[in-house]
Design a protein around this motif. Structure first.
Motif, short mmCIF file in Angstrom:
data_model
loop_
_atom_site.label_atom_id
_atom_site.label_comp_id
_atom_site.label_asym_id
_atom_site.label_seq_id
_atom_site.Cartn_x
_atom_site.Cartn_y
_atom_site.Cartn_z
N PHE A 44 0.84 -1.19 0.00
CA PHE A 44 0.00 0.00 0.00
C PHE A 44 0.87 1.24 0.00
CE2 PHE A 44 -2.34 3.34 2.30
CZ PHE A 44 -3.43 3.47 1.45
N GLY A 45 0.62 2.17 -0.91
CA GLY A 45 1.31 3.45 -0.91
C GLY A 45 2.58 3.47 -1.71
N GLY A 46 3.59 4.17 -1.23
CA GLY A 46 4.82 4.35 -1.99
C GLY A 46 6.05 4.09 -1.15
N PRO A 47 7.22 4.37 -1.71
CA PRO A 47 8.48 4.10 -1.02
C PRO A 47 8.69 5.05 0.15
CG PRO A 47 8.89 5.30 -3.03
CD PRO A 47 7.42 4.98 -3.03
N ILE A 48 9.66 4.73 0.97
CA ILE A 48 9.99 5.55 2.11
C ILE A 48 11.37 6.16 1.90
CG2 ILE A 48 10.93 3.52 3.35
CD1 ILE A 48 10.12 4.87 5.96
N GLN A 49 11.51 7.43 2.26
CA GLN A 49 12.81 8.07 2.20
C GLN A 49 13.58 7.79 3.48
OE1 GLN A 49 13.66 12.18 0.68
NE2 GLN A 49 14.22 12.60 2.80
#
Length: 558
Positions: free
Chosen positions: A103-108
């Motif tokens: 769910f969602g996108g990558p993490i920085q």
């Protein structure tokens, strides 16, 4: 894996290391406010449910047992810290989700977070590094969204290199969590969300799960997100809604993630600024890009604002006249690749409890922040490192409360500063920044573009921003160990000085309630003094605008 000593059912569901949880890069952005939930309180556990009293001494035969509520990045990072320590400590991660899904996108992961992972274990760091897309060693910065010109660039490379720290990167969240679960999956429980907790007669804690089951331990760490049940029980407030302490930021975000061949390989990310909104494009690796459109909107605008042709045409219309790069990536994005979320956070918990007895909060449960600095997950990791250091150094259970208070003392100022900077960035960029004013000659005549108060201030601050960014990154990178130093104090004072300059400059355009209340001025000056300062700032900006108008100022293009 270290053995879990929780008193629970004989056959606890275990989480396979091949599945993972993915949430939005800004965790506080992924949920909406719901109606107020019933108040929860931390009450004494019924005597018949209590486990056998634990001895005061912590030893290999009577190890300290830590319950971790929440299997997100912060909770799993703490589990890895405890797993890889040589201390007599065991743990159980209690995760509400019955099935982990993408769910969602990558993490920085900024340099401070990557350095934190390296400090936990070199092999763990290498596994994460192998999945990283580096952005900190490339060009990053702010562009004038209308003119498509660089306004200011961030130097992320130099502060990392000078400190011998890894560069900032992005990692797919399911891959990161799969790595974090490799060593800890035997002690992860699914469908075991913590609803409340109580105190045992011997000082230990008992967590009551959503199923009604009770799980016993010596310590409970609430890593259960912005809508934390552990926090609600600790403070005797609702987990959601009015009284929960969670506030709507005033901003909604559209996010898209797609295969995209039109990106700039020299850039890590670009922030396009303009009046009342901004747009971000970032490389997330393997030919994929992610973009965000941040807009100032009332809560639940997704339902109230019609988009008959879809989100992409809606945004193309909103960003009409902006950079061709924005429109190119919007046209390339399919509707199913776009999601909209309202952004929520918490004010810095300077006067709110971080810990009570043998219970403490971690990550979004105590300092949920806006995603603008990409520090939400990074600060949760720093929490985990400090909690682990505090707990693994204990020799007796009687020292637990003091250790958790020490965690709070070490993390309070730094996390509050990062929270404030994150909200400050949102408020100033959206409500304060404008297309920079521009003066020039055309056909022998003086031509002025966007010669208004906000445009002039935006232009005047342009040479100052790189200095501010350098100070900000020094603060983030130098302080990752959360140990007091005079250098950190000096950097903090520098940030305060720069921040005060920005707040004064944008008091009229961003709104005094944004600029000054965000800096806690109301608590210092009082409401009446703050209102007077607001009126004065507005009057000054109006007077300045009259002068600018007399010089022929007008909207861009005149």
């Amino acid at each position: 894996a270290k053995e879990s000593l929780a008193c629970s059912s004989a056959h606890m569901p275990l989480l396979s290391a091949t599945v993972a949880l993915l949430s939005f890069a800004g965790p506080s952005a992924s949920l909406r406010l719901s109606p107020a939930a019933p108040r929860m309180s931390a009450v004494d556990a019924p005597p018949q449910q209590a486990a056998s009293p634990a001895p005061d001494a912590i030893s290999s035969s009577a190890p300290l047992h830590v319950l971790i509520a929440g299997g997100g990045v912060g909770g799993l990072a703490l589990a890895n810290c405890l797993e890889l320590s040589d201390a007599p400590v065991t743990y159980t991660v209690l995760e509400r989700t019955s099935e982990f899904k993408k769910f969602g996108g990558p993490i920085q992961l900024a340099s401070n977070a990557m350095q934190g992972f390296r400090s936990i274990d070199e092999e763990l760091y290498k596994q994460i590094e192998a999945r990283a897309t580096w952005t900190g060693n490339r060009t990053n910065g702010i562009k004038d969204g209308v003119r498509d010109e660089w306004y200011a660039k961030f130097d992320l490379r130099s502060p990392a290199e000078s400190r011998e720290m890894p560069f900032t990167c992005v990692v797919e969240r399911p891959e990161l969590q799969e790595i974090l679960m490799r060593r800890t999956h035997d002690n992860l429980r699914l469908g075991a969300g913590v609803e409340s907790y109580g105190k045992r007669s011997d000082g230990g804690v008992v967590a009551t799960l959503q199923t009604g089951e009770q799980v016993h331990g010596d310590v409970l760490i609430g890593a259960d997100g912005i809508w934390s049940n552990v926090r609600a029980a600790m403070t005797e407030t609702p987990a959601r809604g009015e009284g929960s302490g969670v506030t709507y930021s005033g901003y909604t975000v559209f996010a898209g993630e797609l295969e995209y061949g039109g990106g700039d390989p020299e850039c890590g990310y670009k922030v396009y600024i303009g009046p009342q909104q901004y747009f971000v494009i970032t490389d997330i690796g393997r030919g994929r890009y992610q973009w965000y459109a941040f807009l100032a909107r009332p809560a639940d605008s997704e339902a109230s604002e019609e988009k008959p042709d879809g989100s992409s045409p809606y945004l193309q219309n909103l960003f009409e006249g902006w950079s061709p790069e924005i429109h190119d990536i919007l046209r390339a994005t399919q509707e199913y690749e776009i999601e909209q979320r309202d952004l929520y956070d918490r004010p810095p918990s300077v006067l709110k409890p971080w810990n009570k007895g043998r219970v403490a909060l971690l990550g979004d449960a105590i300092h949920a922040m806006m995603p603008n600095l990409g520090q939400g997950g990074c600060q949760a990791l720093e929490d985990a490192l400090v909690i682990s250091e505090q707990l693994t150094s204990l020799s007796s259970r009687g020292e637990i409360e003091g250790a958790l208070q020490g965690y709070r003392n070490r993390r309070l100022t730094r996390s509050a500063a990062v929270q404030g900077l994150s909200r400050f960035a949102s408020d100033i960029i959206i409500r304060g920044f404008d297309t920079p004013a521009k003066l020039g000659f055309s056909g022998g005549k003086l031509v002025a573009e966007n010669l208004n108060y906000a445009g002039v201030v935006t232009r005047l601050l342009q040479p100052i921003l790189p200095v501010f960014f350098a100070v900000q990154f020094a603060f983030l990178y130098d302080g990752w160990e959360n140990k007091f130093s005079l250098k950190q104090l000096q950097i903090g004072l520098s940030i305060f000085a720069f921040g005060s300059l920005f707040l004064i400059a944008f008091a009229a355009t961003a709104g005094s309630e944004v600029a000054f209340a965000g800096a806690f001025a109301e608590s210092i000056l009082g409401a009446e003094a703050l209102e007077g300062l607001s009126v004065w700032a507005t009057e000054q900006s109006a007077a300045i605008q009259e002068v600018l108008n007399s010089l022929g100022g007008g909207p861009p293009g005149l």
